[in-house]
Design a protein around this motif. Structure first.
Motif, PDB file in Angstrom:
ATOM      1  N   GLU A  42      30.072  51.027  51.017  1.00 49.41           N
ATOM      2  CA  GLU A  42      30.986  51.723  50.116  1.00 49.41           C
ATOM      3  C   GLU A  42      30.944  53.236  50.252  1.00 49.41           C
ATOM      4  N   ASP A  43      29.974  53.761  50.981  1.00 49.04           N
ATOM      5  CA  ASP A  43      30.017  55.199  51.257  1.00 49.04           C
ATOM      6  C   ASP A  43      31.071  55.494  52.333  1.00 49.04           C
ATOM      7  N   ASN A  44      31.526  54.445  53.032  1.00 51.56           N
ATOM      8  CA  ASN A  44      32.536  54.599  54.085  1.00 51.56           C
ATOM      9  C   ASN A  44      33.890  54.017  53.732  1.00 51.56           C
ATOM     10  N   PHE A  45      33.899  53.041  52.829  1.00 53.10           N
ATOM     11  CA  PHE A  45      35.156  52.365  52.507  1.00 53.10           C
ATOM     12  C   PHE A  45      35.284  52.210  50.998  1.00 53.10           C
ATOM     13  N   LEU A  46      36.464  52.542  50.488  1.00 59.66           N
ATOM     14  CA  LEU A  46      36.754  52.301  49.082  1.00 59.66           C
ATOM     15  C   LEU A  46      37.492  50.963  49.010  1.00 59.66           C
ATOM     16  N   VAL A  47      36.926  50.045  48.241  1.00 58.36           N
ATOM     17  CA  VAL A  47      37.406  48.661  48.222  1.00 58.36           C
ATOM     18  C   VAL A  47      38.186  48.376  46.950  1.00 58.36           C
ATOM     19  N   GLU A  48      39.327  47.743  47.113  1.00 58.54           N
ATOM     20  CA  GLU A  48      40.070  47.215  45.960  1.00 58.54           C
ATOM     21  C   GLU A  48      40.458  45.772  46.261  1.00 58.54           C
ATOM     22  N   ILE A  49      40.608  44.987  45.207  1.00 59.98           N
ATOM     23  CA  ILE A  49      41.174  43.643  45.343  1.00 59.98           C
ATOM     24  C   ILE A  49      42.475  43.649  44.540  1.00 59.98           C
ATOM     25  N   ILE A  50      43.563  43.258  45.189  1.00 59.52           N
ATOM     26  CA  ILE A  50      44.853  43.280  44.485  1.00 59.52           C
ATOM     27  C   ILE A  50      45.489  41.892  44.481  1.00 59.52           C
ATOM     28  N   ASP A  51      46.409  41.724  43.577  1.00 62.04           N
ATOM     29  CA  ASP A  51      47.245  40.530  43.600  1.00 62.04           C
ATOM     30  C   ASP A  51      48.237  40.722  44.747  1.00 62.04           C
ATOM     31  N   PRO A  52      48.229  39.829  45.766  1.00 60.19           N
ATOM     32  CA  PRO A  52      49.083  40.069  46.934  1.00 60.19           C
ATOM     33  C   PRO A  52      50.574  40.059  46.606  1.00 60.19           C
ATOM     34  N   GLN A  53      50.941  39.416  45.511  1.00 61.49           N
ATOM     35  CA  GLN A  53      52.354  39.386  45.149  1.00 61.49           C
ATOM     36  C   GLN A  53      52.791  40.665  44.446  1.00 61.49           C
ATOM     37  N   THR A  54      52.004  41.096  43.452  1.00 65.61           N
ATOM     38  CA  THR A  54      52.438  42.234  42.628  1.00 65.61           C
ATOM     39  C   THR A  54      51.848  43.570  43.066  1.00 65.61           C
ATOM     40  N   GLY A  55      50.766  43.544  43.847  1.00 65.77           N
ATOM     41  CA  GLY A  55      50.110  44.787  44.239  1.00 65.77           C
ATOM     42  C   GLY A  55      49.210  45.360  43.153  1.00 65.77           C
ATOM     43  N   GLU A  56      49.104  44.680  42.027  1.00 62.38           N
ATOM     44  CA  GLU A  56      48.257  45.179  40.929  1.00 62.38           C
ATOM     45  C   GLU A  56      46.781  44.904  41.198  1.00 62.38           C
TER      46      GLU A  56
END
Ligand SMILES: [Zn+2]
Length: 430
Positions: free
Chosen positions: A259-273
């Motif tokens: 995580e010092d190299n990559f900022l991670v998010e998990i999103i709903d693939p349909q809505t982008g939220e």
């Protein structure tokens, strides 16, 4: 064992502070150097100064695979070509490849991250590392090669295929660690069995790193059993350096993502939220240290979830759970979303079933699953075969909500591959 104890165990608050600092620097750089992002920012009336907290990452635009292709070959470069050191490409199913450039710092940093990964599983400079991934434009082999050299291993750049030669190298140079795709690992285990080689007794293999294809816990178990080794799950993608993005530690409970190299998010693939930790969705990554080609909120299409629980190894970087599929690979059969991996999980968890299978889609929406019996899977009694077939079809219906037609075929009759396995054949006329 740690490669960089201080950064790998940095407390969460400091890690988040470091992420914010690097995110802000990345956004400032791309706003200055990459016209693609500059235009996106101006359309969204966004200024780098608007990124005051990590949560503000949501204000940034997504970058997609299509953006990389549209800006092929050099449109997303943030440095001059004279400051690039290496080119990799990532091919897709259609159109132009994606061009991925590395600066000198990017090459060194990618190797550093791979070194962290290898040492995390107990690899030392005394290990002999046989790299059975594809060398060339694909990042899979070369990036890990540099990482293993950094640790000080003897690295054998074997590449994939030619199992006879792989075996000879393992015997002659006492290979202890190898890097391989899961499908080739299964094939290679079969090859050793046919040759009458007992890997436990006759070879020095201790560990394998498997990646580049989604695979299941059952597949891992089969490889470990067949070869008498520890298998670690690895995750990477060319758009984020290649291998070494996330890797399992000795506890094998999810992959620590750096995580010092990559900022991670998990999103709903349909809505982008954005979705909270623990929920399944599409992995989205922002590079925090890439110099030549920084990417904001890159949509990986990989489906996973984040495990925020502290790990017994002491590393503070959160873990990604096993990738359960790609949003691109998703099949829609009779209106139901199905990931091929769900099918693999059922097949590999059924006794009497071999390692090779094909998912065939025919006609309007018929799903036929051809799967090999295990060597000792058929006792000559037809009713046992019918019972096995019914059991698999029922289990699959419970898992994927569609009941496929299951065909059991004799061992070693389906096509095998030494590279990425082609599991889905879609002949539908929809
Ligand atoms: Zn751990």
């Amino acid at each position: 064992m740690f490669w960089d104890h201080a950064i790998e165990t940095l407390d969460r608050a400091s890690l988040r502070q470091l992420q914010l600092k690097r995110l802000q620097a990345t956004v400032r750089r791309v706003a200055r150097k990459v016209s693609f992002y500059r235009e996106q920012f101006s359309q969204a009336r966004l200024r780098p100064s608007h990124i005051g907290a990590l949560a503000d990452v949501r204000r940034l635009p997504f970058t997609t695979s299509a953006d990389l292709r549209a800006n092929y070959p050099t449109g997303l470069l943030a440095v001059g070509l004279e400051d690039t050191l290496r080119l990799h490409t990532s091919s897709g199913t259609t159109g132009k490849p994606k061009a991925l450039f590395f600066s000198r710092q990017d090459v060194a940093n990618a190797a550093e991250l791979c070194a962290r990964c290898l040492v995390m599983t107990g690899v030392t400079r005394r290990d002999v590392f046989q790299n059975m991934m594809t060398y060339g434009l694909f990042t899979g082999a070369l990036v890990t090669h540099y990482g293993a050299e950094k640790v000080g291993c003897l690295v054998i750049p074997a590449g994939p295929g030619n199992s006879e030669r792989q075996l000879l190298l393992m015997q002659d140079f006492r290979t202890t660690v190898f890097h391989i795709t899961p499908s080739y690992a299964l094939y290679f285990a079969d090859f050793l069995e046919k040759r009458g080689i007992n890997a436990r007794r006759e070879l020095a293999l201790r560990k394998a790193f498997v990646g580049a294809e989604p695979h299941t816990e059952e597949t891992r178990g089969k490889i470990e059993q067949a070869l008498g080794i520890e298998v670690y799950n690895s995750y990477g993608l060319s758009e984020m350096n290649g291998p070494g993005v996330a890797f399992e530690c000795e506890h094998k409970q999810g992959m620590h993502v750096w995580e010092d190299n990559f900022l991670v998010e998990i999103i709903d693939p349909q809505t982008g939220e954005p979705l909270p930790d623990g929920e399944m969705g599409e992995l989205v990554m922002t590079t925090l240290r890439r110099e030549a080609m920084p990417l904001l909120r890159y949509r990986t299409r990989d489906i996973t979830s984040v495990n925020p629980e502290p790990c017994a190894c002491g590393r503070t970087h959160r873990r990604l759970n096993r990738i359960t599929g790609r949003s691109d690979d998703m099949l829609i059969v009779r209106g139901v979303n199905i990931y091929p991996q769900q099918i693999e999980r059922v097949l590999m968890g059924t006794p009497g079933i071999g390692r090779n299978y094909v998912i065939q889609l025919e006609g309007l929406d018929e799903m036929i699953i051809k799967v090999e019996l295990a060597e000792a899977g058929f006792d000559g009694q037809v009713e046992h075969l019918v019972r096995l077939q019914t059991k698999i079809a029922e289990r699959l219906r419970a898992e994927i909500l569609v009941k496929p037609q299951v065909e059991l075929v004799p061992p070693a009759t389906l096509p095998v591959s030494e590279g990425k396995a082609k599991r889905v054949i879609d002949n539908r006329k929809l």
